[in-house]
Design a protein around this motif. Structure first.
Motif, short mmCIF file in Angstrom:
data_model
loop_
_atom_site.label_atom_id
_atom_site.label_comp_id
_atom_site.label_asym_id
_atom_site.label_seq_id
_atom_site.Cartn_x
_atom_site.Cartn_y
_atom_site.Cartn_z
N ILE A 65 0.84 -1.20 0.00
CA ILE A 65 0.00 0.00 0.00
C ILE A 65 0.87 1.25 0.00
O ILE A 65 0.64 2.20 -0.76
N ASN A 66 1.88 1.24 0.85
CA ASN A 66 2.79 2.38 0.90
C ASN A 66 3.41 2.65 -0.46
O ASN A 66 3.47 3.79 -0.92
N SER A 67 3.89 1.58 -1.09
CA SER A 67 4.51 1.73 -2.41
C SER A 67 3.53 2.36 -3.38
O SER A 67 3.89 3.23 -4.17
N MET A 68 2.29 1.91 -3.34
CA MET A 68 1.28 2.43 -4.27
C MET A 68 1.02 3.91 -4.02
O MET A 68 0.93 4.69 -4.96
N ILE A 69 0.91 4.26 -2.73
CA ILE A 69 0.66 5.67 -2.40
C ILE A 69 1.80 6.53 -2.90
O ILE A 69 1.60 7.54 -3.60
#
Lengths: 275, 302, 371
Positions: A74-78
């Motif tokens: 999720i962090n990577s996507m954000i």
């Protein structure tokens, strides 16, 4: 001669000669074996990783239910989304400015702007770390994103520049001649042409951000791990099929995006030849 | 191209925001590091500003010079292997039927689009003591052993000693070659594609063998491609961090790892900054040298 | 220019039923056979795509025939690599190695085949002398003009003393003046060195002026193989008549014979004419007259035996300095081209648009061809 006269390769027909074909096969095996093995063994029902014990998806299950891996994704996507959005806009502006205008010290400016591409990532990473520490901003998703934007802007600019080099200036001149203002010309003539380049640049920025390790390593703080960072810590711990599964997921995502970007570029290339 | 003076507003709108970003979030950080490189380390790892060149001097200290030189050496070996592997490959692709060339290039580039981290650690499974290479060697060894035992010579093969090819320089070189091969193949391919086949035919026609043609005619004529590829691979290999970190051991600490150490466990930011800049200067030096030579030897009318 | 009429009796190159198919369907050369005699200047002439370059490359060894044999000096060349054949080629782009100076370029073929060092120097100088590039040894190719580079390529090939020299479109990259010069130059060179030259060209002027014999090719077959004047004055097909030089073509119908060796042809606009013709012809045929065989007269000439006369009106004049080409409207319905040499410097042009003139030519100068 073992081959019939007509089938024998001519003196310069290197591609059809046996030794060349062997060279190519060896090289391609070298290039693909590690990755293919990695992907293959993410389905292997064994911790030891070498011999095939049977097909299983359990490591993918483990990967999908791994909370920290999930958070990291999720962090990577954000980070990737935000950085792509900002970087694409800024990079496009830069690309257009460089394509279109003459200004004093342009040569030096261009050299400076392309530095992030040339400088070793480790140097950039530690520089960002030192900088954020100096101005006392805590490390986290914000610092990661800001750094990603900085190093992807030049890449986007290069893509835009290259797209613009095929642009027919007389289209803009025709619009101006018909009475359009600069802004209208840009919006109605230049931007539509530029769009495939913008999309390609955006996809490139996204991939670079998603995949980045070194710069992220130095600009991330506790609780702001990204997907590659998480895989790194898993690898350092021990190489298990779960790591393979997580890696395969990342490979599939980036590969899909890249092929999609290429597809768009190819199609836009065709369409502009039909215009 | 238009003069910025005639469009000050638009020019400003386009160029200021990205410039701002790059100044604040790229140049300023580098400036910080540059200033730090002249500072010194406090007793508990803090950074104090100063005006000394001690860090730079220390960077060329025997211990660290060794690491610098090792990095250069590893980069050289990697580049050499990339040339040996990449040259025939680029040549082969350029002589393939037109329809196949882009596909072949795509196949070469595709691994490049996977994550560097993954590409590197994939080799761990291949190179480790229980990895694919040793597994195959052991299998071959076992078969040969059985073969010789059958013919009454059981001791001939001895016991199997797995190859130590992980966590050392060999692994790092393999990993670096793996990651950087496309950077050698692509520039070489571009030059090969533009090469007039008539030169090679002329050489053959005049009596030269294929080997002779390759070394006397082909290689000199694709030299610009070799130069570009060498430059790319060398610079990238010198500044690498991840590959020696994952695949290397104590005999393969490179500049990148050294820098990471200083900003990590060793907590010596001034020293790390100095080494950072040494690496950057070295990179610029190589680029500048190439630019000067490239303009001097402007095309041989190829 | 001397016309060679005697050649060594033996052919130096024999092309025997050569066919070349590219891929599965493109037949570049279709069952071609002929001999090239030792010492002659031989030309392969034809429009692009006719197979002439493919044929040349098969002789040199850069393409393999799909079927058939090529013999050089009596030896079957199947499986023999280019560097082992006793022929050398001058490429269309000259392919002078840009990274070597002139002397090293010329010496290359000697070096790679192990000629002793001591012999190389003198032979290189001899070759440079032959192409009039004495003293150019130290120059680099990028400092040479196109014509000079071509001479380097020639020297480089000739220094090896091959049995046959192959030249691929040697003059196509040169400007008009240089081309004319080189045509004479190549011819002189061939005569002084005495070896067989085989050139490939699409320019019929080149072929006519330089070659002893020409093979005119079309779509992979040899349409006619003969010496220049035979090809020009006695073409055996409409294609050859049209390709070599300019010609005026009329459709006609054979309506009978008027004696031995003569046929009567009915052409609309001219009426019935007797034309000397040795073979047999019937039905619909084509007649051809070369422009220079047509006399352009201001007044109607008196009728004469064996002469064709028709009125015409000038439609266009193309002025070439030494001669003018007139395009004439006439009763046959086909625009006739006739050439008028500008033999005097009078300020008035000899003919203008709209002039009414008379055209006349000998029936014997009329060619009879298939429709």
């Amino acid at each position: 001669m073992s081959r019939r006269a007509t089938n024998r390769p001519t003196p310069l027909d290197y591609f059809r000669k046996r030794w060349m074909q062997a060279v190519i096969v060896v090289n391609f095996t070298f290039l693909y074996f590690p990755i293919v093995a990695l992907i293959a063994f993410s389905f292997n029902d064994s911790r030891r990783n070498i011999t095939w014990q049977g097909f299983t998806l359990k490591y993918y299950e483990k990967a999908f239910t791994n909370n920290s891996l999930h958070d990291a994704f999720i962090n990577s996507m954000i980070v990737a989304s935000v950085s792509t959005a900002v970087s694409t806009i800024l990079g496009t502006m830069l690309g257009i400015a460089l394509y279109r205008y003459r200004f004093p010290f342009k040569g030096a400016y261009e050299g400076w702007v392309h530095l992030p591409i040339v400088i070793p990532e480790i140097c950039m990473g530690v520089a960002m770390l030192a900088f954020f520490a100096a101005i006392q901003i805590p490390l986290g998703l914000f610092t990661i994103t800001v750094s990603h934007i900085a190093f992807t802007i030049p890449f986007v600019a290069v893509v835009i520049r290259s797209r613009m080099s095929g642009f027919d200036r007389s289209l803009e001149e025709a619009a101006r001649d018909l009475g359009a203002t600069e802004w209208q010309t840009f919006r109605d003539v230049t931007l539509p042409y530029l769009m495939p380049g913008v999309v390609a640049g955006a996809l490139l920025a996204f991939t670079l951000s998603l995949d980045d390790f070194v710069i992220t390593f130095f600009t991330s703080g506790p609780g702001s791990t990204t997907f590659p960072l998480k895989i790194y810590s898993m690898v350092r711990f021990s190489v298990t099929p779960e790591v393979n599964a997580a890696s395969t997921i990342l490979i599939v995502v980036t590969l899909t995006l890249t092929l999609f970007a290429m597809y768009i570029q190819a199609r836009s290339g065709q369409r502009s030849t039909h215009d | 191209m238009e003069n910025w003076r005639n469009h000050r507003l638009t020019f400003g709108i386009f160029i200021l925001p990205p410039t701002f970003w790059l100044v604040v979030f790229f140049t300023a950080p580098l400036a910080v590091v540059w200033v730090y490189s002249f500072g010194y380390r406090g007793p508990s790892g803090q950074t104090y500003l100063g005006f000394s060149l001690d860090n730079y001097v220390r960077a060329f200290d025997w211990l660290y010079l060794g690491i610098l030189l090792k990095s250069v050496w590893i980069a050289i070996v990697t580049t050499a292997i990339c040339i040996v592997m990449g040259l025939p490959l680029a040549m082969g692709i350029s002589f393939a039927p037109k329809r196949w060339r882009n596909i072949l290039l795509l196949i070469v580039i595709l691994p490049f689009w996977t994550n560097l981290l993954i590409r590197t650690y994939a080799w761990i499974a291949v190179l480790r003591t229980a990895g694919y290479v040793n597994f195959s060697l052991e299998w071959a060894h076992g078969n040969l052993d059985a073969f010789f035992t059958f013919f009454g010579m059981p001791e001939l093969m001895g016991t199997f000693e797995p190859l130590e090819i992980l966590y050392n320089q060999k692994a790092v070189v393999i990993g670096l070659v793996y990651v950087h091969l496309p950077f050698m193949v692509l520039p070489l391919y571009t030059v090969f594609e533009k090469l007039d086949r008539a030169y090679l035919e002329a050489s053959l026609d005049l009596g030269a063998s294929q080997w002779r043609t390759f070394f006397s005619v082909t290689v000199p004529l694709v030299m610009p491609g070799i130069a570009s590829g060498t430059l790319l691979v060398f610079i990238l290999s010198m500044g690498t961090f991840l590959t020696p970190d994952l695949l290397g051991g104590t005999d393969s600490v490179m500049i990148g790892n050294l820098i990471a150490q200083q900003f990590g466990p060793a907590r010596n930011w001034p020293f790390g900054s100095a080494i950072s800049f040494v690496l950057m200067y070295a990179t610029f030096l190589i680029l500048w040298a190439r630019a000067t030579f490239a303009s001097q030897k402007s095309d041989l009318g190829i | 220019m001397t016309e060679k009429t005697e050649f060594a009796a033996s052919p130096i190159i024999t092309v025997e039923n050569i066919t070349k198919v590219f891929g599965r369907t493109v037949k570049a050369v279709d069952d071609v056979s002929f001999d090239i005699m030792e010492g002659e200047f031989f030309a392969l002439l034809g429009p692009s795509g006719c197979g002439k370059t493919t044929l040349l490359r098969m002789i040199a060894g850069f393409e393999n025939p799909t079927s058939g044999r090529i013999l050089i000096d009596g030896k079957d060349m199947d499986g023999i690599e280019p560097n082992k054949r006793p022929v050398n080629m001058v490429f269309q782009s000259y392919a002078v190695f840009p990274h070597m100076n002139v002397a090293r370029n010329v010496a290359y073929g000697l070096k790679v085949t192990g000629t002793p060092e001591a012999d190389i120097g003198p032979r290189v100088e001899e070759a440079l002398s032959l192409v009039q590039l004495d003293g150019y040894g130290e120059r680099m190719p990028d400092a040479l003009s196109g014509g000079q580079r071509q001479r380097v390529a020639l020297a480089r090939a000739l220094v090896k003393r091959p049995r046959v020299l192959l030249l691929d479109e040697p003059l196509s990259a040169l400007d008009a003046k240089l081309r004319e010069l080189m045509q004479l130059e190549l011819r002189r060179l061939q005569e002084s060195v005495g070896i067989t030259f085989v050139i490939v060209t699409h320019d019929q002027d080149e072929a006519l002026s330089m070659a002893d014999r020409i093979a005119v090719m079309q779509s992979g077959v040899v349409a006619q193989l003969a010496d220049p004047s035979t090809l020009y004055e006695f073409p055996t097909s409409r294609f050859v008549a049209d390709f070599i030089g300019k010609t005026n073509l009329f459709d006609g119908k054979v309506s009978g014979t008027s004696g031995a060796g003569e046929i009567v042809v009915d052409v609309s606009g001219i009426g019935q004419t007797s034309i000397p013709f040795d073979g047999s012809a019937s039905g619909e045929i084509a007649l051809a007259v070369r422009p220079e065989k047509i006399r352009v007269l201001k007044e109607e000439p008196s009728a004469a035996e064996g002469v064709v006369t028709i009125p015409a009106t000038v439609s266009q004049v193309a002025y070439y300095g030494d001669e003018s080409h007139l395009l004439l409207d006439n009763p046959t319905g086909v625009m006739i081209t006739a050439n008028v040499p500008n033999t005097s410097r009078s300020t008035r042009p000899r003919a203008v648009e709209g002039d009414k003139l008379w055209l006349s030519w000998d029936a014997a100068d009329t060619l009879v061809l298939d429709r």
